[in-house]
Structures are given as C-alpha cells and as structure tokens.
Design a protein around this motif. Structure first.
Motif, PDB file in Angstrom:
ATOM      1  N   PHE A   1       2.016  11.835  -0.672  1.00 22.55           N
ATOM      2  CA  PHE A   1       1.855  11.978  -2.019  1.00 22.55           C
ATOM      3  C   PHE A   1       0.364  11.577  -2.212  1.00 22.55           C
ATOM      4  O   PHE A   1      -0.200  10.519  -1.474  1.00 22.55           O
ATOM      5  N   VAL A   2      -0.712  11.983  -3.256  1.00 27.56           N
ATOM      6  CA  VAL A   2      -1.776  11.324  -3.444  1.00 27.56           C
ATOM      7  C   VAL A   2      -1.770  11.155  -4.979  1.00 27.56           C
ATOM      8  O   VAL A   2      -1.347  11.966  -5.870  1.00 27.56           O
ATOM      9  N   THR A   3      -2.260   9.961  -5.649  1.00 28.31           N
ATOM     10  CA  THR A   3      -2.171   9.474  -6.988  1.00 28.31           C
ATOM     11  C   THR A   3      -3.588   8.960  -7.171  1.00 28.31           C
ATOM     12  O   THR A   3      -4.326   8.176  -6.592  1.00 28.31           O
ATOM     13  N   TRP A   4      -4.014   9.422  -8.557  1.00 30.09           N
ATOM     14  CA  TRP A   4      -5.409   9.023  -8.990  1.00 30.09           C
ATOM     15  C   TRP A   4      -4.968   8.284 -10.282  1.00 30.09           C
ATOM     16  O   TRP A   4      -4.330   8.918 -11.219  1.00 30.09           O
ATOM     17  N   LYS A   5      -5.454   7.166 -10.300  1.00 28.56           N
ATOM     18  CA  LYS A   5      -5.508   6.326 -11.842  1.00 28.56           C
ATOM     19  C   LYS A   5      -6.864   6.050 -12.066  1.00 28.56           C
ATOM     20  O   LYS A   5      -7.689   5.819 -11.278  1.00 28.56           O
TER      21      LYS A   5
ATOM     22  N   VAL B   1      -2.482   6.296  -1.719  1.00 24.76           N
ATOM     23  CA  VAL B   1      -2.004   7.399  -0.801  1.00 24.76           C
ATOM     24  C   VAL B   1      -0.621   6.759  -0.241  1.00 24.76           C
ATOM     25  O   VAL B   1      -0.495   5.562   0.034  1.00 24.76           O
ATOM     26  N   SER B   2       0.285   7.645  -0.315  1.00 21.38           N
ATOM     27  CA  SER B   2       1.617   7.341   0.172  1.00 21.38           C
ATOM     28  C   SER B   2       2.305   8.384   1.132  1.00 21.38           C
ATOM     29  O   SER B   2       1.883   9.454   1.150  1.00 21.38           O
ATOM     30  N   ILE B   3       2.910   7.621   2.198  1.00 18.42           N
ATOM     31  CA  ILE B   3       3.511   8.248   3.215  1.00 18.42           C
ATOM     32  C   ILE B   3       4.960   8.206   3.039  1.00 18.42           C
ATOM     33  O   ILE B   3       5.361   6.970   2.957  1.00 18.42           O
TER      34      ILE B   3
END
Length: 207
Positions: free
Chosen positions: A38-42, A97-99
C-alpha cells in the motif's frame, strides 16, 4: 524477508514528482520482490496532525518496482475520496509505504490485536451482496477505535449502510495480517535527494 524502507518511500516521491514535472523517474534503490503493498499520502499543514490525502494498494502480491510506482500515483491521483494531489501540495506531504505479510484466518471477528494486525473483512449482507474492505494495522490505533468500532467502520467502508446486528457480525469472515511500514516527510525526501544525487527536486509543472 523484505521490509519497508526509506528507499521505497523515496521512489514513491520520485514517481509523484516526475508525474508533475515530466521528468524520468530515477531507478529504484531497493531490492526487487513480490508482496502485497500500500502507498499512503498524508498532508501536514502548520505543524498540525497529518490528514489523509490518499491510500490505495493491493492485497495480492505485486512486483515491488512496478507496484510502488503504480500505487504511488493511483493513491495520489485516483483515490475517489479526495481530489488529485497537485504539485503545490507535494512540499506538505508525507508518504508511508506498507508491505503486507503473515496473512492468516481469524478465529472470529475480534481475533486480532489493535496496532499489530490489519484486517480483511468479507461478508454477505442481508440483500445477498458480497462485501469486503480492509484496514491497515495502524488505522485502529490512530483513530482510537475499539475492536468493535473498527469492525463496524469496516462494514461501512465495505459499502453496507444497513443495521449492523450481532447476527450479521457472526457471518463475518476476517483475515488478519501484519505489515512493515516506513514513513517519510517531503523535507526528508529533499535531504535524501540532495545527499545522494547532489541536486534538489524541482516542482515546476510540466508544459
């Protein structure tokens, strides 16, 4: 085992910056592999709490190179909950970034730990529609939710707006998982680029 790293977050920033400038994305500086991600933008403004601007990924294993490149842009530009991230916002962004790893079926819908497990919820609603949704492991803790509040929120995220009864909850199928994550703010990205490449990223909008 591959862990989320600084270089993966840099690659996501590189990809988003290149989208807005028209430049070529520098090659990734991490090892290849195949994992759900997953890719998270804040967005952080005036030192306040980071506010979500986009979060999209895949629960299926993907090539890390193409996966992070694709989802860096998909989460930034095509998360239907938010308008696309503009170039002028990039200096205020942080990227996580999440794995995802260690998928396993939960014994029941509360068989997971806040802050440790993410959940994939699957169920059939009273109208016989199949529903599913997921939360990453950090979400429940960040929101201050109990397990029950988390599951009920997942039900809404899955698109079901009817009554959430105990009978419905007993039909939940939950898969829990863990994740490795790395968060980088734009300021740290700029420092990394300057230190490793001897240049500063330019955010002029392409013609």
């Amino acid at each position: 085992m591959v862990s989320a790293s600084k270089e993966m977050a840099v690659y996501c920033f590189d990809t988003l910056v290149a989208h807005h400038t028209g430049d070529v994305v520098p090659p990734p500086a991490f090892e290849e592999g195949y994992f759900p991600l997953f890719v998270t933008w804040k967005k952080v403004i005036n030192g306040g709490e980071p506010r979500l601007r986009g979060c999209i990924g895949t629960l299926e294993a993907r090539c890390l190179f193409s996966g992070f490149k694709d989802y860096a842009l998909t989460s930034a530009l095509r998360d239907r909950r938010f308008p696309p991230i503009q170039a002028k916002e990039i200096p205020y962004l942080e990227c996580t970034v999440s794995i995802l790893t260690n998928y396993e079926p939960a014994a029941h819908y509360l068989d997971w730990e806040i802050g440790k497990h993410g959940m994939i919820l699957e169920f059939i609603d009273p109208d016989n529609a199949r529903r599913s949704a997921t939360y990453l492991p950090e979400v429940a803790a960040q929101e201050g939710w109990t397990k029950l509040e988390t599951m009920d929120s997942l039900v809404r995220k899955a698109g079901y707006m009817g009554s959430i009864t105990e009978s419905l909850r007993r039909r939940f199928r939950v898969t829990r998982y863990q994740s490795s994550l790395y968060t980088m703010h734009y300021v740290d990205y700029v420092a990394y680029v300057k230190r490793t490449r001897g240049v500063l990223p330019l955010l002029g909008v392409r013609c």
